[in-house]
Design an enzyme around this catalytic site. Structure first.
Site, PDB file in Angstrom:
ATOM      1  N   ARG A  46       0.833  -1.217   0.000  1.00  0.00           N
ATOM      2  CA  ARG A  46       0.000   0.000   0.000  1.00  0.00           C
ATOM      3  C   ARG A  46       0.862   1.260   0.000  1.00  0.00           C
ATOM      4  O   ARG A  46       0.475   2.278  -0.577  1.00  0.00           O
ATOM      5  CB  ARG A  46      -0.934  -0.026   1.219  1.00  0.00           C
ATOM      6  CG  ARG A  46      -2.069  -1.059   1.055  1.00  0.00           C
ATOM      7  CD  ARG A  46      -2.663  -1.434   2.394  1.00  0.00           C
ATOM      8  NE  ARG A  46      -3.862  -2.274   2.315  1.00  0.00           N
ATOM      9  CZ  ARG A  46      -3.865  -3.595   2.098  1.00  0.00           C
ATOM     10  NH1 ARG A  46      -2.700  -4.235   1.929  1.00  0.00           N
ATOM     11  NH2 ARG A  46      -4.990  -4.274   2.064  1.00  0.00           N
ATOM     12  N   ARG A  91      -5.841 -18.272  -9.312  1.00  0.00           N
ATOM     13  CA  ARG A  91      -6.698 -17.649  -8.286  1.00  0.00           C
ATOM     14  C   ARG A  91      -7.794 -16.782  -8.912  1.00  0.00           C
ATOM     15  O   ARG A  91      -7.594 -16.191  -9.967  1.00  0.00           O
ATOM     16  CB  ARG A  91      -5.825 -16.827  -7.310  1.00  0.00           C
ATOM     17  CG  ARG A  91      -4.837 -17.719  -6.577  1.00  0.00           C
ATOM     18  CD  ARG A  91      -3.940 -16.947  -5.647  1.00  0.00           C
ATOM     19  NE  ARG A  91      -4.670 -16.371  -4.531  1.00  0.00           N
ATOM     20  CZ  ARG A  91      -4.109 -15.565  -3.637  1.00  0.00           C
ATOM     21  NH1 ARG A  91      -2.828 -15.238  -3.738  1.00  0.00           N
ATOM     22  NH2 ARG A  91      -4.829 -15.085  -2.650  1.00  0.00           N
ATOM     23  N   ASP A  96      -4.147 -15.382   7.520  1.00  0.00           N
ATOM     24  CA  ASP A  96      -2.894 -15.933   6.983  1.00  0.00           C
ATOM     25  C   ASP A  96      -2.175 -16.830   7.991  1.00  0.00           C
ATOM     26  O   ASP A  96      -1.144 -17.422   7.661  1.00  0.00           O
ATOM     27  CB  ASP A  96      -1.961 -14.789   6.564  1.00  0.00           C
ATOM     28  CG  ASP A  96      -2.496 -14.061   5.330  1.00  0.00           C
ATOM     29  OD1 ASP A  96      -3.262 -14.674   4.555  1.00  0.00           O
ATOM     30  OD2 ASP A  96      -2.154 -12.882   5.149  1.00  0.00           O
ATOM     31  N   LYS A 107      -6.256 -19.039  -1.352  1.00  0.00           N
ATOM     32  CA  LYS A 107      -5.010 -18.287  -1.092  1.00  0.00           C
ATOM     33  C   LYS A 107      -3.944 -18.749  -2.094  1.00  0.00           C
ATOM     34  O   LYS A 107      -4.271 -19.319  -3.127  1.00  0.00           O
ATOM     35  CB  LYS A 107      -4.573 -18.499   0.357  1.00  0.00           C
ATOM     36  CG  LYS A 107      -5.560 -17.948   1.368  1.00  0.00           C
ATOM     37  CD  LYS A 107      -5.640 -16.449   1.299  1.00  0.00           C
ATOM     38  CE  LYS A 107      -6.664 -15.894   2.268  1.00  0.00           C
ATOM     39  NZ  LYS A 107      -6.873 -14.463   2.055  1.00  0.00           N
TER      40      LYS A 107
HETATM   41  C1  S3P Z   1      -4.228  -9.009   2.291  1.00  0.00           C
HETATM   42  C2  S3P Z   1      -5.485  -9.513   2.481  1.00  0.00           C
HETATM   43  C3  S3P Z   1      -5.757 -10.940   2.712  1.00  0.00           C
HETATM   44  C4  S3P Z   1      -4.495 -11.713   3.079  1.00  0.00           C
HETATM   45  C5  S3P Z   1      -3.342 -11.339   2.204  1.00  0.00           C
HETATM   46  C6  S3P Z   1      -3.031  -9.872   2.333  1.00  0.00           C
HETATM   47  C7  S3P Z   1      -4.065  -7.560   2.052  1.00  0.00           C
HETATM   48  O1  S3P Z   1      -6.302 -11.505   1.535  1.00  0.00           O
HETATM   49  O2  S3P Z   1      -4.727 -13.106   2.989  1.00  0.00           O
HETATM   50  O3  S3P Z   1      -2.178 -12.077   2.562  1.00  0.00           O
HETATM   51  O4  S3P Z   1      -2.928  -7.051   2.153  1.00  0.00           O
HETATM   52  O5  S3P Z   1      -5.086  -6.900   1.792  1.00  0.00           O
HETATM   53  P1  S3P Z   1      -7.886 -11.470   1.225  1.00  0.00           P
HETATM   54  O6  S3P Z   1      -8.281 -10.087   0.958  1.00  0.00           O
HETATM   55  O7  S3P Z   1      -8.043 -12.359   0.016  1.00  0.00           O
HETATM   56  O8  S3P Z   1      -8.528 -12.045   2.449  1.00  0.00           O
END
Ligand code: S3P
Length: 450
Positions: A33, A129, A327, A354
């Site tokens: 981000r 995915r 996670d 995932k």
């Molecule tokens: C993340 C959101 C999660 C997480 C990923 C990182 C993020 O995924 O599993 O490792 O940085 O927004 P999901 O949005 O698919 O739950």
């Protein structure tokens, strides 16, 4: 980058006590981000503590392809000279997001309301995915997506030339979907509203506010309602990335199961939307304490101290806690195998989409290590064998999934016989110093299949 190199088999053997200080790298979510919001600001964003894992490096490269200047100054220290909201250029090349679902989904959101097209791809894991969860709401802004069957990469997004703001109820608990919609909303006129029934990690909302966007969060009967006013001028920031609780999970959990261990993991971000694992471990009876609680950059931070724990019992993990530890289920299932009794993890079907199908990957690997496991679409149950009880002696398939690889290596540090993984290569996506860091604590890791 896709085109993953030769597999790197790795084996963990029963360790001497793990001792010392584990300095884990920067938070992956916040690192992605920082680069993306830096690229959408006008001026220079300075970042320290950036995770230099492959996932984040792929996002840095992508931001350059969209026209931002991204400069590496020193270890963890980066400067992003942004192009402003709506300022993305059309990339000349395919954007390769490697292994990273967060990278590709957030970047798709960030470009979907600009009058440009971009084609995205990734490695074999990422290409399998689902992207429909992101392209569905991006379509409401006026963007179009052309991908493979089932909404799979490679995929071209044609950004909306005249985007309209949206109101979107996120149908799955996903911070990536929420964030993609908010980032798209940045370049739509008027107010974009995202509603999530269950709170997921809130870094995007917090950081958007930090960069000067008008964003409000309200808890209503419908859920968490996030309202963003579009077309702000984002102001560049100085960002100190906290250390990643999802990486801290590995030295913490290894210390709990390796006899005689005592490990300090300093400066870990404990944002409540990320800290579910540590609460769960404490409920199981782990000797895990939070020391020196403080606030850094608006986030709660603590030093975690984990000691070998002989009194851990299995628990029913509350399903509503899942988003705050999504996670961490793979490594929790390893700890569960060393606890007494049954650990029940319900409401975890998101694990199936995932980097791998994590319920299946953990169930098969734990079974190969002699642990009894039950599963259904939305549930994983591990029958604990108590301290030192896991037989081990297996080679576990990691399916290009960093957290599966690290989880089984932690298991091998405490199991009776060594545990190997077929490929430790993906660990570099999120925790490039895992091997030297764990060895520095005393772990026995070797680069071979036993
Ligand atoms: C993340 C959101 C999660 C997480 C990923 C990182 C993020 O995924 O599993 O490792 O940085 O927004 P999901 O949005 O698919 O739950």
């Amino acid at each position: 980058m896709s085109g993953h190199g030769d597999p790197i088999p790795m084996t963990a053997r029963r360790s001497a006590p793990l001792k010392g200080v584990a300095d884990v790298p920067g938070d992956k979510s916040i690192s992605h981000r920082s680069l993306i919001l830096g690229a959408l600001s006008v001026g220079e964003t300075h970042i320290t503590g950036l995770l230099e894992g492959q996932d984040v490096l792929d996002t840095a490269r992508a931001m350059r392809a969209f026209g931002a200047e991204v400069t590496h100054l020193a270890h963890g220290e980066w400067v992003v000279s942004g192009v402003g909201v709506g300022g993305f250029a059309e990339p000349e090349q395919v954007i390769d997001c490697g292994n990273s679902g967060t990278g590709v989904r957030l970047i798709m959101g960030a470009m979907a309301t600009s009058p440009i097209s971009a084609t995205f791809t990734g490695d074999a894991s990422l290409r399998s995915r689902p992207m429909g969860r992101v392209t569905d709401p991006l379509g409401l802004f006026g963007a179009a997506a052309y991908g493979r069957a089932g909404g799979r990469l490679p995929m071209t997004i044609v950004g909306a030339a005249e985007p309209v703001p949206v109101r979107y109820v996120v149908p799955v608990p996903s911070a990536q979907v929420k964030s993609a919609v908010l980032l798209a909303g940045l370049n739509a006129p008027g107010q974009t509203v995202v509603i999530e029934k269950e709170a997921t990690r809130d870094h995007t909302e917090r950081m958007l506010a930090g960069f000067g966007a008008e964003v409000s969060v309200e808890q209503t009967e419908e859920g968490r309602v996030i309202t963003l006013t579009g077309q702000p001028e984002l102001r560049p920031q100085s960002i100190v990335v906290p250390r990643d609780p999802s990486s801290a999970a590995f030295p913490v959990c290894a210390a709990l199961i390796v006899e005689g261990s005592d490990v300090l993991v300093p400066g870990i971000g404990l944002n409540p939307t990320r800290a579910g694992l540590f609460i769960t471990l404490q409920e199981m009876g782990a000797d895990l304490t939070f020391e020196n609680m403080r606030e850094e950059g608006g986030e709660p931070v603590a030093d975690l101290r984990a000691r070998y724990s002989t009194a851990m019992r299995g628990i029913d993990v509350p399903p509503e806690r899942a988003p705050s530890m999504i996670d961490e289920y793979p490594v929790l299932s390893v700890v569960a195998a060393f606890a007494a009794g049954k650990t029940v993890m319900r409401g975890v079907k998101e694990l199936r989409v995932k980097e791998s199908d994590r319920i299946d990957a953990m169930a098969r690997g734990l079974e190969a290590c002699g642990v009894t496991v039950e599963e259904d679409e939305d549930t994983l149950i591990v029958h604990g064998m108590g301290p030192g009880g896991m037989p081990g002696g297996a080679v576990c398939a990691t399916h290009l999934d960093h957290r599966i690889a690290m989880s089984f290596l932690c298991a091998g540090m405490a199991a009776q016989k060594p545990v190997s993984v077929d490929d430790a290569g993906p660990i570099s996506t999120s925790f490039p110093v895992f091997e030297p860091l764990m060895e520095g604590l005393g772990a026995h890791l070797g680069r071979s299949n036993r």
